[in-house]
Scaffold this motif. Structure first.
Motif, PDB file in Angstrom:
ATOM      1  N   ARG A 150      -4.678   6.004   7.932  1.00  0.00           N
ATOM      2  CA  ARG A 150      -4.595   5.144   6.745  1.00  0.00           C
ATOM      3  C   ARG A 150      -4.848   5.906   5.451  1.00  0.00           C
ATOM      4  NH1 ARG A 150      -3.830  -0.025   5.894  1.00  0.00           N
ATOM      5  NH2 ARG A 150      -3.809  -0.405   8.135  1.00  0.00           N
ATOM      6  N   ARG A 151      -5.476   7.049   5.507  1.00  0.00           N
ATOM      7  CA  ARG A 151      -5.843   7.776   4.288  1.00  0.00           C
ATOM      8  C   ARG A 151      -4.673   7.979   3.317  1.00  0.00           C
ATOM      9  NH1 ARG A 151      -8.075  11.650   6.505  1.00  0.00           N
ATOM     10  NH2 ARG A 151     -10.245  11.030   6.192  1.00  0.00           N
ATOM     11  N   LEU A 172     -12.838   5.336   7.233  1.00  0.00           N
ATOM     12  CA  LEU A 172     -11.414   5.427   6.883  1.00  0.00           C
ATOM     13  C   LEU A 172     -10.709   6.378   7.852  1.00  0.00           C
ATOM     14  CD1 LEU A 172      -9.094   4.697   4.940  1.00  0.00           C
ATOM     15  CD2 LEU A 172      -9.736   6.706   3.578  1.00  0.00           C
ATOM     16  N   CYS A 228       0.811  -1.216   0.000  1.00  0.00           N
ATOM     17  CA  CYS A 228       0.000   0.000   0.000  1.00  0.00           C
ATOM     18  C   CYS A 228       0.850   1.273   0.000  1.00  0.00           C
ATOM     19  CB  CYS A 228      -0.981  -0.023   1.171  1.00  0.00           C
ATOM     20  SG  CYS A 228      -0.229  -0.183   2.801  1.00  0.00           S
ATOM     21  N   PHE A 281      -4.085   4.608   1.452  1.00  0.00           N
ATOM     22  CA  PHE A 281      -5.235   3.752   1.153  1.00  0.00           C
ATOM     23  C   PHE A 281      -5.358   3.468  -0.344  1.00  0.00           C
ATOM     24  CE2 PHE A 281      -9.914   3.130   0.579  1.00  0.00           C
ATOM     25  CZ  PHE A 281     -10.020   1.956   1.320  1.00  0.00           C
ATOM     26  N   THR A 293      -5.019  -3.450   5.623  1.00  0.00           N
ATOM     27  CA  THR A 293      -5.584  -2.987   4.360  1.00  0.00           C
ATOM     28  C   THR A 293      -6.918  -3.667   4.084  1.00  0.00           C
ATOM     29  OG1 THR A 293      -3.442  -2.441   3.376  1.00  0.00           O
ATOM     30  CG2 THR A 293      -5.246  -2.933   1.863  1.00  0.00           C
ATOM     31  N   ALA A 335      -9.649  -2.501   6.526  1.00  0.00           N
ATOM     32  CA  ALA A 335     -10.126  -1.155   6.210  1.00  0.00           C
ATOM     33  C   ALA A 335     -11.062  -1.180   5.005  1.00  0.00           C
ATOM     34  CB  ALA A 335      -8.945  -0.233   5.947  1.00  0.00           C
TER      35      ALA A 335
END
Length: 508
Positions: free
Chosen positions: A273-274, A269, A175, A277, A225, A228
């Motif tokens: 993590r944004r 979210l 990611c 992502f 990942t 989410a």
């Protein structure tokens, strides 16, 4: 069965175990208690370290990423200060694998944690991921499952049956790495996404046909990942927890409407993590397309749980490393009788100097494996077979072994005969150097004693260690009847100097 006579102490009721996963995105630690033959998790710690953000493309690591990692490890170290070292395993993955000089990071990292840190290959990472998932969600008998783990720097793909893996692959698409690779300025567009899918899809092609042919009955995703993406799909009412081939494009379209990574606004979210992502969704969509996936369920487990169960295996007679050594012996046609003789004598010598040299059961295992594999290079050529064998051990994917363990074995095999190169131990951390040299000395003696491949037992065999001095006592009549052995042992007076050891054979 173990290939060495000295085994690790078995787990006792109530023992605490700790697994630390130094991932490219997050560092995780799980602490469990061994109760009634099962593991009960008592604590979990997770910190977003984002080490992969600090890679510069040339094997360097930024000062900020390094500092974040060390501070996190210091906090982890405080929590596990009272757990015995044999019950702690800390493993580093893709980001540390990419460092130009891993030891430059690992030395201060081990100091911060207070425990050794091992680097594992992508395929070993895949094995441990599968092990964790299989124990958390026991598979149906006889059925095969596909497990996918999308990490920060790499993604692992595993097909297994029961608790055993059938195929393991690690691809350089994670990611963080994919976000940096395809959206370096943060801008999102359909054209960029399509081009990225084509490029990642090409990376997946080498495994796609093989995996589709082998097949699976269910597919599971392991990692933050997948969780989410699953949570967002559920919140958007695109699916009921699983990730499906119908839901994933709708999620992607919603993501692309943001136009920029900073503007992504999807339900559940997190801000943490944004920034990475988009890369995770991209890799998963490419995997769905390449493998023809229709549905992916999310597992609660990951590599850290696999590490815990691997510790349990190492403390029992289910050590994966024993199986791997036996498989290597079969594959390379190693004479098991000769390997057994050398191993038995090496262990006999080890037990006599174990106390004086401060060696432990872990060291006995490494010596036993090296003894069983010391002739592995003969399958390539007799001339320089110790060099060939060392290369094979250092560069193969050997299930159950970390990179340091493979490098340790490779160094022992490289130095079991002839001259000792000055740089042969340079790849090992300082904490292992003295032990490696001493085990190499024991292996050299054991190999010489069995050079003639005789089946007759050695009547007298006594070895004494005093610092870096070794004194060997053998039966006089036995030596007199073997002039070649006498000459070989006399030659070891010079041969051992490369190990920093003064050898005294024929002491009476």
């Amino acid at each position: 069965m173990p290939l060495s006579s000295t085994t690790l102490p078995p787990l006792q009721e109530g023992d605490l175990l700790a697994a630390i996963d130094l991932g490219s995105n997050s560092f995780h630690m799980v602490i469990a208690r061994y109760v009634l033959g099962q593991l009960r998790v008592v604590d979990r710690l997770r910190e977003s370290v984002r080490m992969a953000d600090g890679l510069d493309g040339r094997g360097g690591l930024s000062a900020d990423a390094r500092q974040r990692a060390l501070e996190c490890l210091a906090r982890f170290g405080q929590r596990i200060r009272d757990i015995p070292p044999l019950r702690v395993r800390a493993l580093a993955t893709n980001t540390v694998r990419q460092l130009r000089s891993p030891l430059a990071f690992l030395m201060p990292a081990e100091t911060a944690l207070g425990h050794p840190i091992e680097v594992v290959s992508g395929r070993e990472e895949a094995r441990l991921i599968y092990l964790g998932v299989a124990h958390a969600q026991p598979p149906h008998p006889g059925q095969q499952r596909l497990v996918i783990d999308i990490g920060g720097g790499s993604s692992e793909f595993i097909i297994g049956r029961g608790f055993e893996t059938l195929e393991r692959e690690s691809l350089q698409a994670g990611c963080i790495a994919s976000t940096h690779r395809f959206f370096p300025d943060g801008k999102l567009s359909r054209k960029r996404w399509k081009d990225a899918l084509t490029e990642i899809g090409a990376d997946f092609q080498p495994i796609a046909v093989k995996y589709r042919t082998l097949g699976w009955n269910e597919a599971l995703g392991s990692s933050g990942t997948h969780k989410a993406i699953s949570d967002i799909c559920a919140a958007m009412k695109l699916s009921k927890g699983a990730i499906t081939a119908e839901a994933l494009p709708q999620l992607r379209d919603a993501l692309l409407r943001a136009k920029h990574i900073d503007d992504i606004d999807l339900p559940t979210l997190s801000n943490e993590r944004r920034p990475i992502f988009a890369g995770g969704v991209l890799v998963l969509e490419a995997a769905f397309q390449a493998l023809g996936l229709q549905k992916l369920h999310v597992s609660k487990a990951a590599m850290r749980e696999g590490i815990l169960y691997d510790i349990v295996g190492r403390a029992s007679e289910n050590d994966m490393r024993d199986e791997s050594v036996a498989a290597l012996m079969h594959r390379y046609g190693i004479d098991p009788v000769q390997a057994g003789r050398v191993s038995a004598t090496a262990q006999r010598l080890f037990e006599q100097v174990m106390g004086g040299w401060n060696l432990d059961p872990d060291d006995a295992q490494m010596l036993g494996w090296a003894a069983h594999l010391h002739e592995i290079g003969l399958a390539i050529a007799h001339s320089g077979y110790h060099t060939h064998g060392s290369y094979v051990l250092a560069n193969s994917d050997i299930a159950g072994f970390s990179r340091q363990e493979q490098q340790f074995l490779a160094a022992l095999v490289r130095t079991h005969r002839r001259n000792v190169p000055k740089t042969v131990f340079d790849v090992l951390p300082d904490r292992l150097l003295t032990t490696a040299r001493r085990l190499a000395a024991l292996l050299r003696i054991a190999v010489l004693l069995h050079r003639a491949h005789e089946s007759d037992p050695i009547p007298t065999l006594e070895l004494a260690a005093d610092g870096n001095q070794l004194s060997l006592i053998l039966d006089q009549a036995y030596i007199d009847a073997r002039p070649l052995l006498r000459a070989d042992l006399a030659g070891e007076v010079d041969g051992m100097t490369g190990l920093g050891i003064r050898f005294h054979p024929f002491v009476t």
